[in-house]
Each structure stands twice: as C-alpha cells, then as structure tokens.
Design a protein around this motif. Structure first.
Motif, short mmCIF file in Angstrom:
data_model
loop_
_atom_site.label_atom_id
_atom_site.label_comp_id
_atom_site.label_asym_id
_atom_site.label_seq_id
_atom_site.Cartn_x
_atom_site.Cartn_y
_atom_site.Cartn_z
N VAL A 1 0.88 -1.31 0.04
CA VAL A 1 0.14 0.03 -0.04
C VAL A 1 0.87 1.40 -0.13
CG1 VAL A 1 -1.55 1.50 1.56
CG2 VAL A 1 -2.07 -0.96 0.96
N SER B 1 0.06 3.76 -2.73
CA SER B 1 -0.72 5.00 -2.64
C SER B 1 -0.44 6.22 -3.01
CB SER B 1 -0.93 5.05 -0.70
OG SER B 1 0.64 5.17 -0.44
N ASN C 1 -7.38 4.94 -0.79
CA ASN C 1 -7.18 6.03 -0.02
C ASN C 1 -8.58 6.46 0.65
OD1 ASN C 1 -5.93 8.09 1.23
ND2 ASN C 1 -6.31 9.55 -0.41
N VAL D 1 -3.22 5.00 4.12
CA VAL D 1 -2.21 4.65 4.45
C VAL D 1 -2.52 4.07 6.17
CG1 VAL D 1 0.42 4.19 4.85
CG2 VAL D 1 -0.64 5.07 2.68
#
Length: 446
Positions: free
Chosen positions: A141, A145, A393, A406
């Motif tokens: 991630v 992200s 997100n 995150v």
C-alpha cells in the motif's frame, strides 16, 4: 532477522548500512537521493506559502539529527510531510507561520512522548501486532498509495493530458530500467541518476523545461529563515494549531512504522529492536521540532529514498548523510536549487514508476518469503481489506483532521489481525465434517 551491528553483513547489499562508499562515487550516490526527494520536499512549502529553500535546509538538518539519534543505524531520509498541508494552509492565511511553528512543535512532542512510552514498555508487541500478513500488504500500500501521483506527473500538463509529457515519462522509465539491467558496477548503482539526467535532456530538447527562474536567481541566496525568538517572538499560544496538528502525528507515525518495516526487509535487520522504535520515533520528533525553529514544515521519513535503496541495494547511512549535506548546502545555492526545481513532472513521474513499484514489490516479497497461505480465509480477509482501503485512500476526515488511507489501512489491518481467530469457524466445521465422514467410512469398513 539479524540485529543492526557490524558483525552482520547483508549478503544482498552492494553497500551495507555501516559501510562507506569510495570518495569517487559518494557524491553521485548521494545526489540520486537528493534528486529523488527534491520534488516532494519543495512542493509542500510551495503549496502552503513557505520558502522552499528552508524546507530543503531543514530536511538536511533533520535527516542528520535522525541519523545521530539512531546511532547511524537507520538509512532514513526525513523531509517535508504532506499530511499537514490542510491545517498549514489555513494557519498561514490566518495567523501566519507562528501558528504553523507551534503546531509543528506539538507534532514533535507527540513523537517524543510516544517514544518515551515505547522505551519503557518495549517493542515486543510489534511482532504480535504486525506479522507478515499485515506488514506485507501495508508495504504494498505504501508504494501503491502514491501511484496516482506518479501517473499524474507523467501525464498531466497543468489540468490537461499531454502526450509529450507521457512520452518523456516513458523514456525516463525505460532508460532507467535498461540502464539498471545492463550496466554493471558503479554505473549500475547510479542508474536512477542517469535516468533522471537522460529524461531531463530529452525534456530540454522538447522545450518543456523553463530556465527563466534559474537565470533570475542569484548564485548565493540566504533562505528566508523564520527563527522563533530571533525573527519573531511568539505572542500567544495557538491552541487551534496545536490541536489540529497533534492528532495528525499519529498518521505520520503509522507511515513511519511502515517505512521502517520496508527498511527492515531491505537490509535484513530489525530496526524496531536495534536501535529501537523509541530511538527512531525520537529522531523523527526532534527533526520536526528543529524544523519548526528554522521556519520549515513538519518532516517525516520519505518513501522515495527507500525506493532508491531498493533498486540499487546501497543501504549505506553515509550515502544518506551525503544527500542531507547536499540538501542543506543547496538551500543556500540559489541557482543550483532553482535548476533542480526545473526538473519537469514527467521525469519525476517516470522515475517514480520505478521507485514506488519497487517498494510495493518488497511487500510481495515479504508475503512470499514468509510463505503466507492465502487459502486460509483469515489471511485473505486481512490482506484484501488493507489493500483496498490503502490503495483506494479511504481516509478518515473529521473537520480539518484527516487520517490518510495508509494510516487507516494500517490500523484496520492491525485490529483485524488481533481480533480474527487463527482459523475461521467454517474451516473448523469443514474439518469436523471431514473427520465425521472418515469415522463413518472406517465404521463401514469395519
């Protein structure tokens, strides 16, 4: 996992954490880190109305402080945090930098308080809260992200799609990948720097680089420091700034934990135990407090620099120190700072495709190396939720306070790992059913 001492050497490393590069290559290796983090470092102050040179200087000083506090054991680069942009913009319009400074100091104090607690309690809880099934997806991630940011840099010229931009980004990407695969020795180690230079030359040839700011900027330019008690005296305590900044510290703390996890995996060490999580948190917090007294924004560890290390396998803390020294010096060299700021978005985007992708691939490696079984429903659920929340997100917004995707993914993953049973009930039922059938079959045969 080995401890971080000089008795252990990572066999995969070109240069390990404690090893110094030769003088002939030191500057080039450090410049790679500088170029990789430069765009994001100066973008934050530009968005909120601060002097980019101060952010550059405070990032260099903050990085050296973090390295000293962690006893030169963690090759982490500290620079401008995006998490505080919303409250910073609001405060700059209302009370000015004095409010931002107090909020930034509050962030550092939160880090220091948490570091003291961790110092007393210890960090053994990390192994229980963050097993591979949680760490792997979180690391994925962290890279994914920011994939959208890399793509926007590669495609968008202002508000519209630009095919020339995309072409420059792809050229930078493929040049970097090819050079990294084909070159050997020193040249392979600086493939990222060569990719940036090659992409920049193409961008200049295509006319998408503006040198006007470089021409107008003097060689020597003193950053517009906003030093507390020297340039100004705090007139009052801005509780609104403190209360809006302090909670966000837990967001950047979660991201910082993720970055340390990635560094653990890359270097083959356990930085949570040596030098200890309390040390790395204290280093991060102290760096933000120093930035506040200089006139800069809050700082946090940077994934871009971790991406550089993941590609070239050079984990030397001395290379990171070199990048920090360059950053601090470039804050005073007007033309050099302005020249680096001319590196266009598509070049940064093309390089980011590599850097952020390698970070995510490190997460996949954690899952593979630890033989995480995705036939087990528990693992499937934890990983799936972390990935979708983080990459999508799905942030938590309460007033001006925003908890990033995150951070939310990290917290949700930890909670699921702690509350879900090791084996799903349906799996127990299936096992019971299979055992019953075996018993019946055995009785029939009897």
């Amino acid at each position: 996992m080995a401890t971080n001492d000089q008795q252990y050497r990572n066999p995969d490393a070109v240069l390990d954490v404690y090893e110094k590069p030769p003088l002939s290559s030191w500057a080039f290796l450090s410049l790679q880190h500088l170029f990789s983090m430069f765009g994001a470092t100066v973008l934050v102050p530009l968005l909120v109305g601060l002097d980019p040179s101060i952010a550059l200087f405070s990032s260099g000083v903050g990085t050296i402080i973090h390295i000293l506090i962690t006893h030169r054991k963690i090759p982490a680069y500290m620079s401008s945090s995006f998490s505080f942009i919303v409250p910073m913009v609001s405060l700059m319009k209302t009370v000015g930098y004095a409010g931002v400074a107090q909020g930034t100091i509050a962030v550092g104090m939160v880090y220091l308080i948490v570091s003291l607690i961790v110092g007393f309690v210890g960090s053994d809880w990390i192994d229980k809260a963050l097993p591979p099934i949680v760490v792997g997806p979180i690391v994925i991630v962290i890279g994914m992200s920011v994939a959208g940011s890399a793509a926007n840099n590669a495609m968008m010229n202002g508000s519209h799609y630009d095919l020339t931009y995309f072409g420059v980004a792809m050229f930078t990407l493929f040049l970097t990948v090819i050079l990294n695969m084909v070159l050997r020795g020193f040249w392979s180690n600086i493939a990222i720097l060569l990719g940036i230079v090659g992409g920049y030359i193409l961008a200049v040839a295509l006319g998408i680089v503006d040198f006007s700011k470089v021409i107008s900027t003097p060689w020597f330019k003193l950053p517009a420091f906003d030093i507390m008690f020297a340039n100004y005296m705090p007139k009052k305590i801005y509780w609104g700034a403190i209360l809006s900044f302090a909670p966000i510290a837990f967001v950047t703390m979660a991201e910082h934990l993720g970055h340390i996890m990635v560094l653990d995996e890359l270097t083959g060490r356990d930085f949570f135990k040596d030098p200890g999580l309390h040390k790395t948190l204290a280093g991060d917090g102290t760096a933000s407090i120093v930035a506040a007294f200089l006139g800069g924004p809050p700082v946090t560890s940077y994934g871009e620099n971790i991406g550089v290390m993941a590609v070239n396998k050079i984990f030397s803390v001395y290379v990171v120190i070199g990048a920090a020294v360059f950053a601090a010096l470039f804050g005073f060299v007007g033309k050099l700072s302005a020249l680096i700021q001319t590196i266009p978005g598509p070049v940064i985007g093309g390089i980011s495709f590599v850097l952020f992708g390698v970070i995510s691939s490190s997460g996949l490696r954690i899952l593979v190396d630890n033989k995480v079984d995705f036939n087990e429903k528990r693992n499937l659920m934890i990983a799936s939720v972390i990935l979708v929340i983080g990459i999508g997100n799905a942030y938590l917004q309460i007033g001006s306070f925003q908890f990033t995707g995150v951070g939310v993914a990290t917290v949700v993953g930890i909670v699921l790992n702690l509350i879900l049973p090791k084996h799903a009930l349906s799996e127990h039922w299936d096992d019971d059913k299979d055992n019953w059938k075996k018993d019946q079959k055995a009785k029939g045969n009897a």
